[in-house]
Scaffold this active site. Structure first.
Site, PDB file in Angstrom:
ATOM      1  CD  GLU A   1      -2.536  -0.951   2.779  1.00  0.00           C
ATOM      2  OE1 GLU A   1      -2.292  -0.033   3.589  1.00  0.00           O
ATOM      3  OE2 GLU A   1      -3.223  -1.940   3.052  1.00  0.00           O
TER       4      GLU A   1
ATOM      5  CE  LYS B   1       5.225   5.258   7.060  1.00  0.00           C
ATOM      6  NZ  LYS B   1       4.676   6.485   7.570  1.00  0.00           N
TER       7      LYS B   1
ATOM      8  CG  ASP C   1       4.044  12.693   4.973  1.00  0.00           C
ATOM      9  OD1 ASP C   1       3.975  12.399   6.183  1.00  0.00           O
ATOM     10  OD2 ASP C   1       4.923  13.429   4.492  1.00  0.00           O
TER      11      ASP C   1
ATOM     12  CE1 TYR D   1      -3.545   2.927   8.457  1.00  0.00           C
ATOM     13  CE2 TYR D   1      -3.467   4.628   6.773  1.00  0.00           C
ATOM     14  CZ  TYR D   1      -3.221   4.217   8.064  1.00  0.00           C
ATOM     15  OH  TYR D   1      -2.667   5.077   8.956  1.00  0.00           O
TER      16      TYR D   1
ATOM     17  CE  LYS E   1       9.799   7.215   7.361  1.00  0.00           C
ATOM     18  NZ  LYS E   1       9.162   8.392   7.862  1.00  0.00           N
TER      19      LYS E   1
ATOM     20  CB  CYS F   1      10.239  51.694   0.927  1.00  0.00           C
ATOM     21  SG  CYS F   1       9.925  50.937   2.530  1.00  0.00           S
TER      22      CYS F   1
ATOM     23  CB  CYS G   1       8.722  46.822   5.444  1.00  0.00           C
ATOM     24  SG  CYS G   1       8.586  48.547   4.913  1.00  0.00           S
TER      25      CYS G   1
ATOM     26  CB  CYS H   1       6.545  49.798   1.530  1.00  0.00           C
ATOM     27  SG  CYS H   1       7.613  48.470   1.009  1.00  0.00           S
TER      28      CYS H   1
HETATM   29  S1  IVH Z   1      -0.818   0.544   8.917  1.00  0.00           S
HETATM   30  C1  IVH Z   1      -0.559  -1.419  13.098  1.00  0.00           C
HETATM   31  N1  IVH Z   1      -0.903   1.570   6.517  1.00  0.00           N
HETATM   32  O1  IVH Z   1       2.268   5.445   9.121  1.00  0.00           O
HETATM   33  C2  IVH Z   1      -0.282  -0.779  11.806  1.00  0.00           C
HETATM   34  N2  IVH Z   1      -0.099   2.932   8.291  1.00  0.00           N
HETATM   35  O2  IVH Z   1       4.627   4.748  11.181  1.00  0.00           O
HETATM   36  C3  IVH Z   1      -1.157   0.358  11.510  1.00  0.00           C
HETATM   37  N3  IVH Z   1       0.470   5.226   7.612  1.00  0.00           N
HETATM   38  O3  IVH Z   1       0.914   5.321  12.351  1.00  0.00           O
HETATM   39  C4  IVH Z   1      -0.641   1.241  10.468  1.00  0.00           C
HETATM   40  N4  IVH Z   1      -0.053   4.997   5.492  1.00  0.00           N
HETATM   41  O4  IVH Z   1      -0.257   6.803  10.615  1.00  0.00           O
HETATM   42  C5  IVH Z   1      -0.572   1.763   7.808  1.00  0.00           C
HETATM   43  N5  IVH Z   1      -1.089   2.394   4.338  1.00  0.00           N
HETATM   44  C6  IVH Z   1      -0.775   2.581   5.619  1.00  0.00           C
HETATM   45  C7  IVH Z   1      -0.285   3.811   6.084  1.00  0.00           C
HETATM   46  C8  IVH Z   1       0.049   3.948   7.440  1.00  0.00           C
HETATM   47  C9  IVH Z   1       0.390   5.825   6.417  1.00  0.00           C
HETATM   48  C10 IVH Z   1       0.965   5.867   8.854  1.00  0.00           C
HETATM   49  C11 IVH Z   1       0.152   5.566  10.091  1.00  0.00           C
HETATM   50  C12 IVH Z   1       1.098   4.908  11.028  1.00  0.00           C
HETATM   51  C13 IVH Z   1       2.430   5.338  10.508  1.00  0.00           C
HETATM   52  C14 IVH Z   1       3.421   4.265  10.816  1.00  0.00           C
END
Ligand code: IVH
Length: 691
Positions: free
Chosen positions: A114, A116, A118, A225, A312, A409, A424, A430
């Protein structure tokens, strides 16, 4: 008059339609209705709920508009701790993870890959299919209850569809799409507030706002998720994601079931290349063991599940010498230092400039003249300075000294107590501040004079015909006709001269005329007082009702208004202490600009429709009576049938076909409700209701 039963059934019909459209738009990304038509449905439901509050459902889609204020967020202990993921930047460590998993599990293992996201982790609790609680991660054991704010996130279902369990918890991420982030930051800079560093901070700040209607405006999104709960007939993570979809959730769009490292690496590499095209930031990908039985066998460490890991993406980073620092002056006078860098190639583009944000940033990183700076570009488009390459620092250099005088200015710069920004103070003379103020004044959310674009403001200012916002209202055709401006000389383009001719002059003056109907709250925003954004302006307008009371209010009285703290109150008081500003306000008043709130007691809200004969046909977001009151409040008359004397037809949904044909035959223009709002300077549904 509808019977209560008819009202209830209409409300139910509207609720179903709105929920479906919300789902199509926010979850499926596939709208099947225009924004305008959608707003009409919503406005009708809001209006019915106002008239019949007892019929309003707890999961009504109108809740998403926000409105409640949470003074203090209560804590809530998570039923299952909200753990984080162990993470890695290396392929080798992913192999190690896979080996660890296979050491415990003897059967074949599948992984779900999946994105991740942000953003900010959120836990949503549903009971009997209704969203009852939304809680932030907090310290993982207990978080804050932010239900009112999360209700405004359109991709979070307020009630579930299909076959759901009695109770369940769904976890995911609240994200702010980049496009919304850019708009939000522009607005913040525009009123002199410091911008958010990235969409994640903005999302997290938004969830903690006290006023949910402001959260609604920010345009947050949710990706879910993780499903927790008992008696759920889905035994793999992937099936659970599909199940979440059937209940109405937005689940990760890019998911892949992988059976080996090769599949996983191909997912990782694809999204590394594609991620800059996503509408939101991701900072990596997440691998999860698919089978829930296997997940159970693997279990958890104290901090992380053993069945999942985050990979990451490394932000690309280079170091390049700082050549010089420019200082840019914004509308509110805030001075932003910008680094000119020796051009360097980074993630496919050449970087020459990057913001140094403010004085504190320079001091925190202790940036010296000529330092090599580390510049990074992650999933985001904008490169950022993340540090100094100390090893390459030349001996004997000193820290970059922030400018002492305005580069535009030459006024001595100042720093207010407790604020990071240096500015300023020469607000009235200005040049970039004046031009910025003029541009802000004509903006869509302010006076909405769209016949005066950015280029034209510069032209008027450079020719000395407009030196402050009041000058707009005394412009004459003679002052404008024939004005010229050279454009496009830079970037090797041929210079071109644009010249104001009669047609544009008429348009400009007409636009300025029309702006006199803009309601007071927007005029107040348009004045460009530091820290007074749209919402604060609205609140000030409601509280003080007119400019005379506002302008003499002591700081203590200003602070009685919600959201007005010390800094805002001081800024307002300072503004009205300047005689030049008072003079401008007097001139605006004389020109007929609205300087008080409109109340229904006033005879006429404006003359915008004076002498106009209006035929109304179709269904609107407000009742016929309200439409009539609105037209009449602005000097118009409603007539029942179309004739050559009709000025325009106000056309709603399902307008009668005969009326349409007749209007076309007689060449009578059709205006939508939206057009009418624009014409009257009423942009949102709310302001119509206030009539
Ligand atoms: S699973 C027990 N899936 O990343 C596992 N986390 O450092 C539950 N995050 O705290 C998390 N995308 O806030 C999961 N596709 C994804 C995610 C995800 C972002 C975040 C989440 C988590 C942090 C992990």
């Amino acid at each position: 008059m509808m019977s209560t039963q008819e009202v209830a059934s209409r409300m139910e019909q509207l609720t179903t339609q709105i929920n479906l459209h919300n789902y199509n738009y926010y979850v499926r990304d596939n709208p099947t209705i225009s924004d305008y038509d959608f707003d009409q449905l919503l406005a009708e439901l809001i209006s019915l709920e106002k008239q019949y509050p007892t019929l309003a459902r707890p999961d009504s889609p109108t809740q998403r508009v926000g409105g409640s204020v949470t003074k203090r967020f209560e804590s809530f202990r998570h039923q299952y701790p909200m753990l984080s993921l162990s993470n890695t930047y290396s392929e080798e460590e992913l192999h190690d993870f896979d080996r660890r998993v296979r050491a415990v599990i003897s059967e074949p293992v599948e992984y779900v890959c999946e994105l991740k996201y942000d953003g900010v982790a959120i836990s949503l609790i549903y009971e009997k299919g209704l969203l009852v609680r939304a809680v932030t991660r907090g310290d993982g054991i207990q978080g804050d209850i932010v239900t009112a704010n999360v209700r405004t996130v359109r991709s979070v279902p307020l009630s579930l569809q299909g076959n759901f369990p009695e109770k369940c918890e769904i976890r995911g991420e609240i994200v702010l799409p980049r496009a919304r982030f850019d708009i939000l930051n522009k607005e913040r800079e525009d009123i002199g507030e410091s911008p958010f560093a990235n969409p994640r901070n903005a999302a997290s700040g938004s969830l903690k706002l006290q006023e949910s209607s402001e959260v609604a405006r920010r345009g947050l999104d949710a990706q879910l998720y993780y499903l927790l709960g008992e008696n759920i007939a889905a035994h793999t993570h992937y099936e659970r994601l599909l199940l979440l979809q059937t209940w109405g959730f937005k689940t990760p769009a890019a998911v892949k079931v992988a059976r080996n490292m090769e599949d996983i690496m191909s997912f990782i590499n694809t999204w590394d290349k594609q991620r800059e095209h996503l509408p939101f930031d991701i900072d990596g990908i997440v691998l999860k063991v698919n089978s829930l039985t296997q997940q159970r066998q693997l279990g958890f460490t104290a901090k992380n599940p053993r069945w999942a890991i985050a990979y990451k993406y490394k932000a690309e980073r280079v170091s390049t010498p700082l050549v010089s620092v420019d200082y840019q002056v914004g509308r509110t006078g805030i001075v932003t230092p910008v680094a000119n860098l020796q051009p360097v190639l980074l993630a496919g583009t050449t970087v020459k400039r990057a913001t140094l944000n403010n004085k504190t940033f320079i001091e925190t990183f202790n940036i010296h003249e000529g330092d090599h700076l580390f510049v990074e570009k992650g999933g985001e488009i904008i490169p950022k300075i993340v540090g100094v390459d100390i090893e390459r620092r030349a001996a004997g250099t000193t820290q970059v000294m922030f400018a002492t005088h305005c580069p535009e200015c030459n006024t001595l710069l100042v720093q207010s107590e407790g604020e990071a920004g240096i500015y300023c103070p020469n607000q009235l003379h200005c040049p970039p501040q004046i031009k910025g103020k003029l541009e802000h004044f004509i903006g869509r959310k302010a006076m909405n004079i769209d016949s005066l674009g950015e280029g034209k403001i510069e032209m008027l200012y450079d020719h000395g015909v407009v030196k402050n916002i009041a000058d707009f209202y005394t412009l004459t055709p003679e002052q404008l006709l024939g004005l010229e401006k050279r454009v496009g000389a830079e970037d090797g383009k041929m210079a071109r001269v644009i010249r104001l001719r009669e047609k544009s002059v008429v348009k400009i003056l007409d636009g300025i005329m029309q702006s006199r109907n803009v309601p007071f709250e927007r005029v107040l925003f348009a004045l460009g007082i530091r820290f007074v954004g749209e919402t604060t302006a609205k609140k000030l307008a409601r509280h003080f009702e007119n400019i005379d009371r506002l302008s003499v209010a002591p700081e203590d009285d200003l602070m009685l208004v919600e959201d007005v703290g010390n800094a805002v109150a001081k800024s307002i008081a300072d503004y009205f202490n300047q005689s030049e500003n008072l003079e401008i306000i007097l001139r605006l008043k004389e020109a007929g600009v609205q300087m008080q709130v409109m109340s229904s007691k006033n005879n006429l809200a404006s003359q915008a429709l004076a002498g106009m004969k209006v035929v109304v046909s179709g269904v609107f977001s407000i009742s016929r009576d309200q439409i009539k009151a609105l037209v009449e409040a602005h000097g118009g008359t409603i007539v029942s049938s179309i004739s050559a004397k009709t000025t325009f037809v106000l056309a709603g949904n399902n307008m009668g076909p005969e009326k349409k044909i007749k209007a076309q035959k007689l060449n009578i223009p059709l205006l939508s409700e939206d057009d009418l709002r624009q014409k009257l300077g009423l942009v949102n549904v709310e302001s119509i209701f206030e009539q």
